[in-house]
Design a protein around this motif. Structure first.
Motif, PDB file in Angstrom:
ATOM      1  N   VAL A 153      17.382 -36.176 -39.262  1.00 41.55           N
ATOM      2  CA  VAL A 153      16.164 -35.592 -38.272  1.00 41.55           C
ATOM      3  C   VAL A 153      14.932 -36.047 -38.777  1.00 41.55           C
ATOM      4  O   VAL A 153      14.049 -35.956 -38.293  1.00 41.55           O
ATOM      5  CB  VAL A 153      16.293 -34.041 -38.119  1.00 41.55           C
ATOM      6  CG1 VAL A 153      17.580 -33.645 -37.420  1.00 41.55           C
ATOM      7  CG2 VAL A 153      16.091 -33.338 -39.590  1.00 41.55           C
ATOM      8  N   GLY A 154      15.009 -36.541 -39.893  1.00 45.88           N
ATOM      9  CA  GLY A 154      13.578 -37.270 -40.707  1.00 45.88           C
ATOM     10  C   GLY A 154      13.201 -38.656 -40.225  1.00 45.88           C
ATOM     11  O   GLY A 154      14.062 -39.419 -39.455  1.00 45.88           O
ATOM     12  N   PHE A 155      12.349 -39.090 -41.185  1.00 45.44           N
ATOM     13  CA  PHE A 155      11.918 -40.509 -41.048  1.00 45.44           C
ATOM     14  C   PHE A 155      12.641 -41.384 -41.746  1.00 45.44           C
ATOM     15  O   PHE A 155      13.428 -41.017 -42.913  1.00 45.44           O
ATOM     16  CB  PHE A 155      10.515 -40.717 -41.575  1.00 45.44           C
ATOM     17  CG  PHE A 155       9.442 -39.950 -40.551  1.00 45.44           C
ATOM     18  CD1 PHE A 155       8.979 -40.199 -39.301  1.00 45.44           C
ATOM     19  CD2 PHE A 155       8.950 -38.621 -41.115  1.00 45.44           C
ATOM     20  CE1 PHE A 155       8.021 -39.732 -38.701  1.00 45.44           C
ATOM     21  CE2 PHE A 155       8.021 -38.017 -40.227  1.00 45.44           C
ATOM     22  CZ  PHE A 155       7.643 -38.589 -39.004  1.00 45.44           C
ATOM     23  N   LEU A 156      13.130 -42.429 -41.488  1.00 40.62           N
ATOM     24  CA  LEU A 156      13.783 -43.515 -42.350  1.00 40.62           C
ATOM     25  C   LEU A 156      13.239 -43.894 -43.461  1.00 40.62           C
ATOM     26  O   LEU A 156      12.090 -43.656 -43.714  1.00 40.62           O
ATOM     27  CB  LEU A 156      13.898 -44.809 -41.456  1.00 40.62           C
ATOM     28  CG  LEU A 156      14.805 -44.979 -40.067  1.00 40.62           C
ATOM     29  CD1 LEU A 156      14.606 -46.178 -39.270  1.00 40.62           C
ATOM     30  CD2 LEU A 156      16.090 -44.540 -40.262  1.00 40.62           C
ATOM     31  N   LEU A 157      14.038 -44.064 -44.776  1.00 41.94           N
ATOM     32  CA  LEU A 157      13.528 -44.041 -45.862  1.00 41.94           C
ATOM     33  C   LEU A 157      12.204 -45.220 -46.002  1.00 41.94           C
ATOM     34  O   LEU A 157      11.725 -45.210 -46.520  1.00 41.94           O
ATOM     35  CB  LEU A 157      14.618 -44.656 -46.963  1.00 41.94           C
ATOM     36  CG  LEU A 157      15.595 -43.232 -47.030  1.00 41.94           C
ATOM     37  CD1 LEU A 157      16.690 -43.612 -48.106  1.00 41.94           C
ATOM     38  CD2 LEU A 157      14.857 -42.231 -47.776  1.00 41.94           C
ATOM     39  N   GLN A 158      12.658 -46.315 -45.376  1.00 44.96           N
ATOM     40  CA  GLN A 158      11.773 -47.814 -45.228  1.00 44.96           C
ATOM     41  C   GLN A 158      10.716 -47.211 -44.412  1.00 44.96           C
ATOM     42  O   GLN A 158       9.204 -47.678 -45.082  1.00 44.96           O
ATOM     43  CB  GLN A 158      12.578 -48.778 -44.632  1.00 44.96           C
ATOM     44  CG  GLN A 158      11.756 -50.022 -44.444  1.00 44.96           C
ATOM     45  CD  GLN A 158      12.324 -51.103 -43.779  1.00 44.96           C
ATOM     46  OE1 GLN A 158      13.149 -51.153 -43.056  1.00 44.96           O
ATOM     47  NE2 GLN A 158      11.921 -52.346 -44.089  1.00 44.96           N
ATOM     48  N   VAL A 159      10.571 -46.533 -43.533  1.00 42.97           N
ATOM     49  CA  VAL A 159       9.336 -45.896 -42.742  1.00 42.97           C
ATOM     50  C   VAL A 159       8.573 -44.967 -43.845  1.00 42.97           C
ATOM     51  O   VAL A 159       7.483 -45.077 -44.037  1.00 42.97           O
ATOM     52  CB  VAL A 159       9.643 -45.248 -41.418  1.00 42.97           C
ATOM     53  CG1 VAL A 159       8.431 -44.164 -41.173  1.00 42.97           C
ATOM     54  CG2 VAL A 159      10.430 -46.126 -40.661  1.00 42.97           C
TER      55      VAL A 159
ATOM     56  N   GLN B  77       8.628 -45.279 -47.059  1.00 44.65           N
ATOM     57  CA  GLN B  77       8.015 -46.215 -48.057  1.00 44.65           C
ATOM     58  C   GLN B  77       6.822 -46.943 -47.658  1.00 44.65           C
ATOM     59  O   GLN B  77       5.669 -46.756 -48.034  1.00 44.65           O
ATOM     60  CB  GLN B  77       8.992 -47.081 -48.561  1.00 44.65           C
ATOM     61  CG  GLN B  77       8.513 -48.140 -49.499  1.00 44.65           C
ATOM     62  CD  GLN B  77       9.501 -49.347 -49.826  1.00 44.65           C
ATOM     63  OE1 GLN B  77      10.806 -49.148 -49.270  1.00 44.65           O
ATOM     64  NE2 GLN B  77       9.202 -49.999 -50.420  1.00 44.65           N
ATOM     65  N   GLN B  78       6.897 -47.223 -46.232  1.00 42.61           N
ATOM     66  CA  GLN B  78       5.695 -47.981 -45.791  1.00 42.61           C
ATOM     67  C   GLN B  78       4.598 -47.239 -45.597  1.00 42.61           C
ATOM     68  O   GLN B  78       3.433 -47.327 -45.702  1.00 42.61           O
ATOM     69  CB  GLN B  78       6.166 -48.585 -44.496  1.00 42.61           C
ATOM     70  CG  GLN B  78       7.187 -49.888 -44.523  1.00 42.61           C
ATOM     71  CD  GLN B  78       7.505 -50.315 -43.224  1.00 42.61           C
ATOM     72  OE1 GLN B  78       7.389 -49.930 -42.154  1.00 42.61           O
ATOM     73  NE2 GLN B  78       8.167 -51.433 -43.238  1.00 42.61           N
ATOM     74  N   ASP B  79       4.440 -46.075 -45.186  1.00 43.88           N
ATOM     75  CA  ASP B  79       3.780 -44.924 -44.775  1.00 43.88           C
ATOM     76  C   ASP B  79       3.207 -44.622 -46.024  1.00 43.88           C
ATOM     77  O   ASP B  79       1.753 -44.559 -46.139  1.00 43.88           O
ATOM     78  CB  ASP B  79       4.337 -43.691 -44.006  1.00 43.88           C
ATOM     79  CG  ASP B  79       4.534 -44.302 -42.548  1.00 43.88           C
ATOM     80  OD1 ASP B  79       4.333 -45.272 -41.998  1.00 43.88           O
ATOM     81  OD2 ASP B  79       5.235 -43.295 -41.811  1.00 43.88           O
ATOM     82  N   ARG B  80       3.658 -44.356 -47.024  1.00 43.00           N
ATOM     83  CA  ARG B  80       3.035 -43.652 -48.247  1.00 43.00           C
ATOM     84  C   ARG B  80       2.359 -45.014 -48.958  1.00 43.00           C
ATOM     85  O   ARG B  80       0.919 -44.837 -49.255  1.00 43.00           O
ATOM     86  CB  ARG B  80       4.247 -43.431 -49.218  1.00 43.00           C
ATOM     87  CG  ARG B  80       3.722 -43.043 -50.719  1.00 43.00           C
ATOM     88  CD  ARG B  80       4.448 -42.053 -51.422  1.00 43.00           C
ATOM     89  NE  ARG B  80       3.934 -41.975 -53.047  1.00 43.00           N
ATOM     90  CZ  ARG B  80       2.954 -41.251 -53.170  1.00 43.00           C
ATOM     91  NH1 ARG B  80       2.200 -40.773 -52.438  1.00 43.00           N
ATOM     92  NH2 ARG B  80       2.574 -41.072 -54.481  1.00 43.00           N
ATOM     93  N   ALA B  81       2.870 -46.195 -48.876  1.00 43.85           N
ATOM     94  CA  ALA B  81       2.066 -47.271 -49.454  1.00 43.85           C
ATOM     95  C   ALA B  81       0.811 -47.494 -48.840  1.00 43.85           C
ATOM     96  O   ALA B  81      -0.406 -47.747 -49.164  1.00 43.85           O
ATOM     97  CB  ALA B  81       3.013 -48.569 -49.429  1.00 43.85           C
ATOM     98  N   THR B  82       0.858 -47.328 -47.574  1.00 43.92           N
ATOM     99  CA  THR B  82      -0.406 -47.518 -46.319  1.00 43.92           C
ATOM    100  C   THR B  82      -1.381 -46.570 -46.926  1.00 43.92           C
ATOM    101  O   THR B  82      -2.570 -46.723 -46.928  1.00 43.92           O
ATOM    102  CB  THR B  82      -0.062 -47.553 -45.092  1.00 43.92           C
ATOM    103  OG1 THR B  82       1.175 -48.656 -44.748  1.00 43.92           O
ATOM    104  CG2 THR B  82      -1.071 -47.989 -44.135  1.00 43.92           C
TER     105      THR B  82
ATOM    106  N   ARG C 294       0.253 -47.461 -35.498  1.00 42.62           N
ATOM    107  CA  ARG C 294       0.863 -48.441 -36.237  1.00 42.62           C
ATOM    108  C   ARG C 294       0.248 -49.731 -36.389  1.00 42.62           C
ATOM    109  O   ARG C 294       0.073 -50.491 -37.513  1.00 42.62           O
ATOM    110  CB  ARG C 294       2.273 -48.753 -35.748  1.00 42.62           C
ATOM    111  CG  ARG C 294       2.924 -50.104 -35.948  1.00 42.62           C
ATOM    112  CD  ARG C 294       3.498 -49.773 -37.511  1.00 42.62           C
ATOM    113  NE  ARG C 294       4.110 -50.605 -38.157  1.00 42.62           N
ATOM    114  CZ  ARG C 294       4.292 -50.756 -39.412  1.00 42.62           C
ATOM    115  NH1 ARG C 294       3.625 -50.063 -40.181  1.00 42.62           N
ATOM    116  NH2 ARG C 294       5.079 -51.903 -40.096  1.00 42.62           N
ATOM    117  N   ALA C 295      -0.900 -50.108 -35.205  1.00 43.53           N
ATOM    118  CA  ALA C 295      -1.871 -51.076 -35.506  1.00 43.53           C
ATOM    119  C   ALA C 295      -2.864 -51.142 -36.466  1.00 43.53           C
ATOM    120  O   ALA C 295      -2.971 -51.987 -37.211  1.00 43.53           O
ATOM    121  CB  ALA C 295      -2.478 -51.464 -34.078  1.00 43.53           C
ATOM    122  N   GLY C 296      -3.294 -49.663 -36.724  1.00 49.80           N
ATOM    123  CA  GLY C 296      -4.199 -49.590 -37.630  1.00 49.80           C
ATOM    124  C   GLY C 296      -3.558 -49.708 -39.167  1.00 49.80           C
ATOM    125  O   GLY C 296      -4.101 -50.157 -40.063  1.00 49.80           O
ATOM    126  N   SER C 297      -2.242 -49.185 -39.295  1.00 53.28           N
ATOM    127  CA  SER C 297      -1.569 -49.392 -40.563  1.00 53.28           C
ATOM    128  C   SER C 297      -1.298 -50.846 -40.853  1.00 53.28           C
ATOM    129  O   SER C 297      -1.561 -51.470 -41.913  1.00 53.28           O
ATOM    130  CB  SER C 297      -0.295 -48.754 -40.530  1.00 53.28           C
ATOM    131  OG  SER C 297      -0.386 -47.322 -40.322  1.00 53.28           O
TER     132      SER C 297
END
Length: 442
Positions: A90-96, A98-103, A212-215
């Motif tokens: 029900v949550g976000f993918l691990l890769q997502v 990771q990308q969101d935290r790094a961003t 996503r474009a901003g990220s």
């Protein structure tokens, strides 16, 4: 930074880690395993870890980064790929994640220059680099992406293929065009986000595409700003954080809100009766309970009147006078009006009023409490505790066994983790920049 390097030396040396001074690049401070740390990277994570309620120094941030790298490497060596890559349904993918935290880390660290870079864009905003495909509308989503079953909120194989081939936005980055497919956005969502797209929420989809474009702009700008090595190091550290969390979860030391903790549960089953007894004797106060209370109460039929009575009590009205004046409590035990007598924990026919009474201190009246909806007419109760007798759960109580065995097991699991961390530190192979260290001690 002098303090940072000196503390790193102190951190490593007592643990007998293998230290080499073979870094010549002036931009690099340290290297552990395949992770190279620059001053910029360390500062990025120090800013993220440091918090007013939990202050952290740069050397402590460095230690955390190194420990996470060592623990993550151990996780990759000892856990299966399935364990490391287990996704939350029900949550976000691990890769997502990771990308969101790094961003987020990079956006915070470069906040001011990023703002200045955005001001140089057409229209002085991210709108100048982003264009949504107008042919994607609610009707298109309803026709092609509606849920086939409300039981399982996920795209079908055919919908996935269509989404992968459907461009919903274009983003211009440093002269290059980047396309966003519907699948790019869909796969980045948790279950609520996926449901919104299946429900043809075009406003939500547009917002997610713009976000996503901003990220992508942040990632493109920071990668060019800091260089490939540091950029990759940020992502590596975030990945290390994830793998360390997975290791802790598999060691029984961490579980999110959706997870059980089977390791801790199994460890608790192995705790002996002698260990439970020792814990009980050493922590008896944790098993303190209310044995009985002698209580009175005021029962009224509306929230408004309950609030008025409570205010009158706060202003000095005697509780017995308030009972006579306001209470509609009936007497089923031939006791004076409003008198509940002794309410005992051992009583077999306990109702909700016991729970209220047992949580109140002696010599004080409670706030008004509303009765449960499924227990007759709705009333409001104010309870006064004349006397309270406390005791302790007996050693034979199931609650004692449950709580004590879990606490004993958790302490052992934490000790196992501490021993592992110490061993990994002692076995660590760390490289330092000797020139930078020498300069720091001058």
């Amino acid at each position: 930074m002098k303090l940072l390097l000196l503390s790193l030396l102190l951190f490593c040396a007592p643990l007998q880690a293998a230290i080499r001074y073979d870094i010549d690049d002036p931009q690099q401070l340290a290297r552990v395993n395949d992770l190279t740390l620059s001053a910029t990277v360390v500062e990025i994570f120090w800013q993220a870890y440091n918090h007013p309620s939990r202050p952290l120094s740069p050397p402590q941030a460095m230690q955390r980064i190194i420990d996470d790298a060592l623990l993550a490497a151990h996780a990759r060596q000892t856990l299966t790929p399935q364990q490391l890559q287990q996704e939350n349904a029900v949550g976000f993918l691990l890769q997502v994640q990771q990308q969101d935290r790094a961003t987020a880390l990079l956006r915070k660290y470069y906040e001011k220059p990023l703002y200045q870079a955005i001001q140089q864009l057409p229209g002085s905003s991210l709108d100048g680099i982003y264009q949504f495909a107008e042919e994607i509308n609610e009707q298109w989503l309803q026709q092609h992406f509606a849920l086939l079953s409300r039981v399982n909120i996920e795209a079908t194989a055919a919908q996935q293929q269509l989404a992968e081939n459907t461009v919903i936005a274009r983003v211009r980055l440093a002269g290059n065009s980047h396309t966003l497919s519907l699948w790019d956005i869909y796969r980045r969502q948790n279950v609520q986000g996926r449901l919104a797209i299946h429900n043809a929420d075009l406003q939500f989809l547009r917002g997610q595409a713009k976000q996503r474009a901003g990220s992508l702009f942040v990632l493109d700008w920071t990668q060019r700003k800091m260089g490939e090595k540091d950029f990759n190091a940020v992502f590596q550290i975030v990945k290390n954080e994830q793998d360390k969390a997975t290791l802790l979860r598999n060691m029984g030391l961490y579980a999110d809100v959706h997870d059980d903790n089977p390791v801790l549960r199994d460890a608790a089953k192995k705790v002996t009766e002698a260990q439970v007894k020792a814990f009980y004797q050493a922590n008896k106060q944790e098993f303190k309970v209310v044995e009985k209370v002698r209580a009175r109460h005021i029962r009224v039929q509306t929230q408004q009147l309950a609030d008025e009575v409570h205010e009158a009590l706060k202003n000095g009205l005697e509780f017995s006078v308030a009972v006579s004046r306001y209470s509609v409590a009936d007497d089923k035990h031939n006791t004076p009006a409003g008198d509940l007598g002794w309410l005992k924990r051992a009583d077999k026919n306990r109702n909700w009023l016991y729970s209220v009474a047992f949580t109140q201190p002696q010599g004080a009246f409670s706030m008004p409490f509303r009765s449960p909806q499924n227990q007759g007419d709705i009333v409001y109760e104010i309870v006064y505790i004349d006397e309270r007798v406390d005791g302790f759960l007996p050693l034979t109580d199931p609650t004692v066994r449950y709580e004590a065995s879990r606490d004993v097991a958790l302490k052992q699991l934490k000790n196992d983790f501490y021993q592992l961390q110490q061993r990994l530190r002692q076995q660590a192979d760390i490289s330092l920049n000797k020139r930078a260290l020498t300069a720091a001690t001058d």
